[in-house]
Scaffold this motif. Sequence first.
Motif, mmCIF file in Angstrom:
data_model
loop_
_atom_site.group_PDB
_atom_site.id
_atom_site.type_symbol
_atom_site.label_atom_id
_atom_site.label_comp_id
_atom_site.label_asym_id
_atom_site.label_seq_id
_atom_site.Cartn_x
_atom_site.Cartn_y
_atom_site.Cartn_z
ATOM 1 N N MET A 105 0.820 -1.207 0.000
ATOM 2 C CA MET A 105 0.000 0.000 0.000
ATOM 3 C C MET A 105 0.852 1.254 0.000
ATOM 4 O O MET A 105 0.480 2.272 -0.612
ATOM 5 C CB MET A 105 -0.935 -0.012 1.208
ATOM 6 C CG MET A 105 -2.036 -1.051 1.129
ATOM 7 S SD MET A 105 -3.086 -0.826 -0.323
ATOM 8 C CE MET A 105 -3.797 0.775 0.024
ATOM 9 N N TRP A 106 1.978 1.231 0.685
ATOM 10 C CA TRP A 106 2.884 2.386 0.647
ATOM 11 C C TRP A 106 3.347 2.669 -0.785
ATOM 12 O O TRP A 106 3.370 3.815 -1.237
ATOM 13 C CB TRP A 106 4.081 2.136 1.556
ATOM 14 C CG TRP A 106 3.812 2.429 3.000
ATOM 15 C CD1 TRP A 106 2.726 3.035 3.527
ATOM 16 C CD2 TRP A 106 4.674 2.099 4.100
ATOM 17 N NE1 TRP A 106 2.836 3.119 4.885
ATOM 18 C CE2 TRP A 106 4.037 2.557 5.279
ATOM 19 C CE3 TRP A 106 5.908 1.479 4.222
ATOM 20 C CZ2 TRP A 106 4.581 2.409 6.540
ATOM 21 C CZ3 TRP A 106 6.471 1.325 5.481
ATOM 22 C CH2 TRP A 106 5.808 1.791 6.629
ATOM 23 N N ILE A 107 3.732 1.599 -1.494
ATOM 24 C CA ILE A 107 4.178 1.778 -2.886
ATOM 25 C C ILE A 107 3.030 2.286 -3.753
ATOM 26 O O ILE A 107 3.212 3.190 -4.584
ATOM 27 C CB ILE A 107 4.735 0.442 -3.425
ATOM 28 C CG1 ILE A 107 6.007 0.045 -2.649
ATOM 29 C CG2 ILE A 107 5.032 0.548 -4.912
ATOM 30 C CD1 ILE A 107 6.523 -1.340 -2.995
ATOM 31 N N TYR A 108 1.842 1.737 -3.543
ATOM 32 C CA TYR A 108 0.697 2.131 -4.372
ATOM 33 C C TYR A 108 0.337 3.604 -4.167
ATOM 34 O O TYR A 108 0.162 4.352 -5.144
ATOM 35 C CB TYR A 108 -0.505 1.236 -4.040
ATOM 36 C CG TYR A 108 -1.753 1.612 -4.799
ATOM 37 C CD1 TYR A 108 -1.953 1.183 -6.108
ATOM 38 C CD2 TYR A 108 -2.739 2.394 -4.200
ATOM 39 C CE1 TYR A 108 -3.104 1.532 -6.806
ATOM 40 C CE2 TYR A 108 -3.889 2.749 -4.889
ATOM 41 C CZ TYR A 108 -4.062 2.318 -6.194
ATOM 42 O OH TYR A 108 -5.183 2.669 -6.880
ATOM 43 N N VAL A 109 0.193 4.022 -2.909
ATOM 44 C CA VAL A 109 -0.220 5.410 -2.667
ATOM 45 C C VAL A 109 0.875 6.382 -3.098
ATOM 46 O O VAL A 109 0.576 7.496 -3.560
ATOM 47 C CB VAL A 109 -0.589 5.621 -1.184
ATOM 48 C CG1 VAL A 109 -1.765 4.764 -0.788
ATOM 49 C CG2 VAL A 109 0.603 5.353 -0.263
ATOM 50 N N THR A 110 2.134 5.977 -2.992
ATOM 51 C CA THR A 110 3.218 6.863 -3.436
ATOM 52 C C THR A 110 3.166 7.063 -4.945
ATOM 53 O O THR A 110 3.272 8.191 -5.452
ATOM 54 C CB THR A 110 4.576 6.275 -3.023
ATOM 55 O OG1 THR A 110 4.608 6.101 -1.603
ATOM 56 C CG2 THR A 110 5.707 7.205 -3.429
ATOM 57 N N LEU A 111 3.007 5.959 -5.688
ATOM 58 C CA LEU A 111 2.903 6.064 -7.148
ATOM 59 C C LEU A 111 1.661 6.854 -7.556
ATOM 60 O O LEU A 111 1.698 7.638 -8.519
ATOM 61 C CB LEU A 111 2.857 4.661 -7.765
ATOM 62 C CG LEU A 111 4.148 3.840 -7.671
ATOM 63 C CD1 LEU A 111 3.920 2.425 -8.181
ATOM 64 C CD2 LEU A 111 5.278 4.516 -8.454
#
Length: 403
Positions: A105-111
Amino acid sequence: MIAAFIGAIGVGHILRTRMRDWMRNLSGRPKWQLRYLLAVEKRLTLIVWAVALWAIFFVMQEITWPSRSYLIEVCARIVTAWILVEFLAQLIKNRPLRRLIRWGMWIYVTLYLIGGLEHTTAFLDGLAVEFGDFRLSMLAVLKALIVTALLFTVARVVSMQTSSQVRKNEDISPSMRVLIVKVAQVSLYGAAFFIGLKAVGFDLTGLAVLSGAIGVGLGFGLQKVVSNLVSGIIILLDKSIKPGDVISLGDTFGWINTLGARYASVVTRDGKEYLIPNEDLITNQVVNWSHTNDFVRLDIFFGTAYGDDPHKVRKIAVEAAKTVDRVLVTRPAVCHIVGFGDSSVDYILRFWITDPTGGLTNVRGAVYLALWDAFKENGISIPFPQREVTVLNEYDTPTDVID
């Protein structure tokens, strides 16, 4: 942003030390509260950094250069999203799964916040393997994993709630409760798996053919497992054995703790837990002490001297048995003569109890002790074998034996 992060490290360290000291004095709090407090303590640096970034952003919007606060706003949104993801991840109790979802989720929201989600999606869709008309891309695999994980989470929550409600329903028998819970779990998890695959475009026709072939092969190799599984379903349906029943199977005596898909857990009085295959409960002779009711009749044997009045002995024995707490007075205890032994008149004393889960040997011992006290008080003796030994010398030897 860098200056705010450096300041957040220092302030966060001070706050973490004070919060850790405060948390050590907490007691009696629920586990979920402690887990969230621990998550706050670990992420205090991020929280302070987010507060500092939003403060700088609003100051620049109102006082200084609003047009130059774009990067600060993006960074503040990203850090805030990371914090929200951390708190939402605490709902997952499994630590490895929680860590995996958190990082994903961290990677998703950052992208998403930096506008790179479309490029990343196109890149993952390009990493594909093709076999004729079949195309499997990395993007499809990730979607399948995410959708299936979400559906499994929903299925787990629904299954837990269903199990809790079913176990509280006293109108349903214990065996039917177990069966309903097992059927609900298998149905929910199976539906989550197939719906997850179908949602991302997988063709389930080939999977059905493959699963049928695998099922035939496993059927021959796992006959015992399938037999135990079917036997467990039969046990739950015919209600012959249910959790809480007291059973005897061979030398094993105890009560049913749980009924599983492959075995039944039987706990004995000495604390041993036997895992008995369900097939043995179907094919072997099982004594269920509490199948239709909890009434259990116990027999004990004793003997008295020939000089004691048997009518008096029978009456005293029945009255002594009734003085034991666990012996039922609503069902009559009886005492009968069963034989004339070498040293005593032999009796059998029969009485009833209604709590076999409390043990059988201890109640028999209590009745024997009551008999001992009653016989001692009324002058009734319990004989034991006696032998007379005569020593013959050579002058007492019969002449016919010498000849």
